[in-house]
Design a protein around this motif. Structure first.
Motif, mmCIF file in Angstrom:
data_model
loop_
_atom_site.group_PDB
_atom_site.id
_atom_site.type_symbol
_atom_site.label_atom_id
_atom_site.label_comp_id
_atom_site.label_asym_id
_atom_site.label_seq_id
_atom_site.Cartn_x
_atom_site.Cartn_y
_atom_site.Cartn_z
ATOM 1 N N THR A 72 0.808 -1.226 0.000
ATOM 2 C CA THR A 72 0.000 0.000 0.000
ATOM 3 C C THR A 72 0.842 1.278 0.000
ATOM 4 O OG1 THR A 72 -0.233 -0.144 2.404
ATOM 5 C CG2 THR A 72 -2.023 -1.063 1.061
ATOM 6 N N HIS A 73 2.158 1.146 -0.200
ATOM 7 C CA HIS A 73 2.951 2.381 -0.287
ATOM 8 C C HIS A 73 4.332 2.145 -0.890
ATOM 9 C CE1 HIS A 73 4.197 6.463 0.756
ATOM 10 N NE2 HIS A 73 5.371 5.944 1.070
ATOM 11 N N THR A 74 4.543 2.648 -2.101
ATOM 12 C CA THR A 74 5.900 2.618 -2.643
ATOM 13 C C THR A 74 6.063 3.658 -3.753
ATOM 14 O OG1 THR A 74 7.742 1.182 -3.276
ATOM 15 C CG2 THR A 74 5.627 0.803 -4.394
ATOM 16 N N HIS A 75 7.317 3.925 -4.111
ATOM 17 C CA HIS A 75 7.653 5.003 -5.046
ATOM 18 C C HIS A 75 8.398 4.430 -6.253
ATOM 19 C CE1 HIS A 75 7.042 8.281 -1.975
ATOM 20 N NE2 HIS A 75 7.264 7.274 -1.149
ATOM 21 N N ALA A 76 7.725 4.341 -7.393
ATOM 22 C CA ALA A 76 8.367 3.783 -8.587
ATOM 23 C C ALA A 76 9.605 4.570 -9.052
ATOM 24 C CB ALA A 76 7.348 3.665 -9.726
ATOM 25 N N ALA A 294 0.805 6.829 4.953
ATOM 26 C CA ALA A 294 2.020 6.037 5.106
ATOM 27 C C ALA A 294 2.791 6.456 6.354
ATOM 28 C CB ALA A 294 2.907 6.193 3.875
ATOM 29 N N HIS A 295 3.374 5.480 7.006
ATOM 30 C CA HIS A 295 4.268 5.613 8.162
ATOM 31 C C HIS A 295 3.532 5.746 9.498
ATOM 32 C CE1 HIS A 295 7.757 5.566 5.563
ATOM 33 N NE2 HIS A 295 7.083 6.394 4.769
ATOM 34 N N CYS A 296 3.029 6.946 9.829
ATOM 35 C CA CYS A 296 2.280 7.125 11.090
ATOM 36 C C CYS A 296 3.080 6.630 12.296
ATOM 37 C CB CYS A 296 0.932 6.408 11.014
ATOM 38 S SG CYS A 296 -0.123 7.069 9.711
ATOM 39 N N THR A 345 6.249 -1.149 1.268
ATOM 40 C CA THR A 345 7.707 -1.310 1.135
ATOM 41 C C THR A 345 8.414 0.042 1.164
ATOM 42 O OG1 THR A 345 7.459 -1.284 -1.267
ATOM 43 C CG2 THR A 345 7.598 -3.438 -0.190
ATOM 44 N N ASP A 346 7.725 1.108 0.707
ATOM 45 C CA ASP A 346 8.300 2.446 0.651
ATOM 46 C C ASP A 346 9.694 2.468 0.032
ATOM 47 O OD1 ASP A 346 8.311 5.228 0.962
ATOM 48 O OD2 ASP A 346 9.292 5.107 2.930
ATOM 49 N N ASN A 347 9.866 1.804 -1.090
ATOM 50 C CA ASN A 347 11.155 1.921 -1.797
ATOM 51 C C ASN A 347 11.261 3.339 -2.344
ATOM 52 O OD1 ASN A 347 10.619 -1.345 -3.261
ATOM 53 N ND2 ASN A 347 11.565 -0.860 -1.324
HETATM 54 FE FE FE Z 1 7.123 7.035 1.001
#
Ligand code: FE
Ligand code: GUN
Length: 525
Positions: A72-76, A294-296, A345-347
């Motif tokens: 539910t959270h990543t940066h291509a 994301a994160h929190c 994954t938040d890559n």
């Molecule tokens: Fe992020």
């Protein structure tokens, strides 16, 4: 063969000798338990399926099907930065490494090259649904088109950033950012429409506006509003995005919240007198049931209450939180409040591709909390209080805070929890009849035992197990090249599954399916 799926935050169901039927639209048509091989044709017929017209995939010992993983959270656009930059904390990491890398996506050829690689790689890791951030550029449309072409289920967002970024990487005004976003949303909806999309399985759970239930898109790839975070979006921009969500309640939104202490201080300084960072998003009507936060990491109890009241979802990005020294999110407290939680994954803040890694980091993160706070009692603990958790089950207050996250809870976050945060719980997340078939066909070393049995003139699997154990030979898989999965031939599915979650990887994924269609995996079935 064997099916493994999540039923709740505390229960995994293991079904052996199951027969699962997927129709031509990719929907799960039936699921039967304990069907013997010689009954398969009859069972298919009972469902009106002619045996000869159906592709039957028979799983071997040591193989199983599980629901696809949901990130539910990543940066291509941060793919090329993966595994690099761990010396920084968030704000320096953004300005020194991340913004320069993202700025290059003004170039469509660069975007095409990187986006195609990262989407393929993430599918190989078993991510069937992904919430992607692109950049501020219109080349984010390329990312959406690539997800669509490759068949991944995805929410793809063009970033909104009109302040506090870098002169080379910022939108020129709130109006321009909003106009580009409208154009982007229209493009993705037209380009990624799915004419054959099934109708929703369960009752539509879209919010209602003015007494009408809004149409909920069935497209696999959908646009998502993506104000990067409050620091990089002016009041006018955030307010304009709130207006877009009012007009278009089908439109989800993703952003970052309370990841790092310096970020929290910076955000609060932009809203004098505001009660919290979370309240800043709420001021602009951005906290909704289709909002992904994301994160929190640094949230007060009242901020968690606000998120619960708005029914927004959280993406727990533990690997990134370790790597950028952000801190440890209190996932147990979120669960104990009944908040929807999932994994991200938040890559490239996170260094690892795929949700199996995210799950392991989430496990470790929960254990560090237990280690440091072993003697603390959960703040809510009054033994007769109970809470309805996000899976709809009532448990004692502080239930999750008592220990680390269990395998059952981790698996829920990776599948059903992700489906809830994406508001796709009625469509994906487990193998309930009527949902769509997003799944991984996993194989482990135990397959070799069955193959050996077959090669040995049809000797029984049990005989082969006896022989393998008696011989004292290594039982390393030779049909699978992931040596991490060292399975004794007599290990039961619960142990095999736990070992896969904690040591498996792409090499164990024989096939990856979305809506019944194979989109990846090591073998074409
Ligand atoms: Fe992020
Ligand atoms: N906060 C704002 N932008 C980002 C980003 O790209 N990654 C992470 N981890 N946090 C952010």
């Amino acid at each position: 063969g064997t099916l493994v799926h999540s039923l709740s935050l505390t229960e995994i169901e293991y079904l052996e000798d199951a027969l699962l039927g997927v129709d031509e639209r990719g929907t799960i048509a039936f699921l039967e338990k304990s069907v013997q091989q010689d009954q398969v044709d009859a069972r298919l017929q009972a469902h009106g399926w002619a045996a000869g017209e159906v592709q039957v995939i028979e799983m071997q010992r040591g193989e199983f099907l599980m629901p696809g993983l949901i990130d539910t959270h990543t940066h291509a656009p941060q793919y090329l930065n993966l595994g690099y930059g761990q010396q920084y904390e968030l704000l320096d990491w953004l300005s020194n490494l991340t913004f320069p890398a993202e700025a290059k996506f003004a170039d469509a050829a660069h975007a095409r090259r990187v986006y195609d690689s990262v989407v393929e790689r993430v599918i190989s890791a078993g991510t069937t649904t992904c919430c992607w951030y692109g950049t501020i550029h219109s080349t984010t449309k390329i990312l959406a088109a690539i997800c669509h072409r490759r068949g991944q289920r995805a929410f793809v967002g063009k970033c909104n950033m009109d302040r506090n970024s870098a002169d080379y990487y910022q939108e020129e005004s709130a109006q321009k950012s909003l106009a580009d976003t409208e154009d982007y949303v229209k493009f993705v909806r037209a380009r990624c429409a799915d004419p054959e999309a099934p109708t929703p399985a369960a009752k539509q759970n879209g919010g209602t506006v003015g007494g009408k239930t809004p149409r909920r898109s069935t497209a696999l790839v959908q646009p998502i509003l993506t104000p990067r975070f409050a620091i990089s979006c002016s009041d006018e921009l955030m307010s304009g995005l709130g207006d877009m969500m009012d007009r278009d309640p089908d439109l989800p939104l993703q952003t970052h919240l309370a990841e790092n202490p310096a970020e929290v201080d910076f955000a609060l300084s932009l809203y004098p007198g505001i009660e919290s960072y979370t309240a800043a998003y709420d001021r602009f009507r951005l906290l909704r049931r289709n909002t992904v936060l994301a994160h929190c990491v640094f949230l007060s109890a009242s901020e968690l209450d606000l998120i619960k009241a708005r029914d927004s979802g959280i993406s727990h990005c533990a690997n990134s939180n370790f790597n950028l020294r952000s801190g440890t999110a209190r996932v147990a407290d979120m669960l104990d409040k009944g908040i929807k939680v999932s994994l991200g994954t938040d890559n490239s803040g996170g260094t690892a591709i795929g949700i199996l890694s995210a799950l392991r980091s989430a496990s470790t993160a929960s254990k560090t909390i237990i280690f440091h706070e072993r003697d603390k009692k959960p703040e809510t603990a009054s033994s007769d209080d109970s809470v309805i958790n996000t899976d709809g089950i009532s448990r004692p207050a502080g239930f999750f805070a008592q220990s680390h996250l269990s395998v059952e809870t981790l698996f829920y976050l990776a599948t059903l929890g992700g489906a809830q945060v994406c508001n796709l719980e009625d469509r994906i997340g487990n193998f309930v009849v009527g949902k769509e078939f997003d799944a991984l066909l996993v194989h482990t070393g135990q397959k070799t035992i069955a193959s050996a049995a077959a090669a040995n003139g049809g000797a029984s699997i049990d005989d082969e197990i006896e022989k393998a154990l008696a011989s004292g030979e290594s039982v390393l898989a030779d049909g699978v090249d992931n040596p991490a999965l060292m399975l004794e031939p007599d290990e039961g599915i619960e142990r095999v599954f736990e070992k896969f979650l904690f040591t498996g990887d792409d090499r164990n994924l024989r096939a990856v399916f979305v809506r019944g269609r194979q989109i990846g995996g090591r073998e074409i079935l």
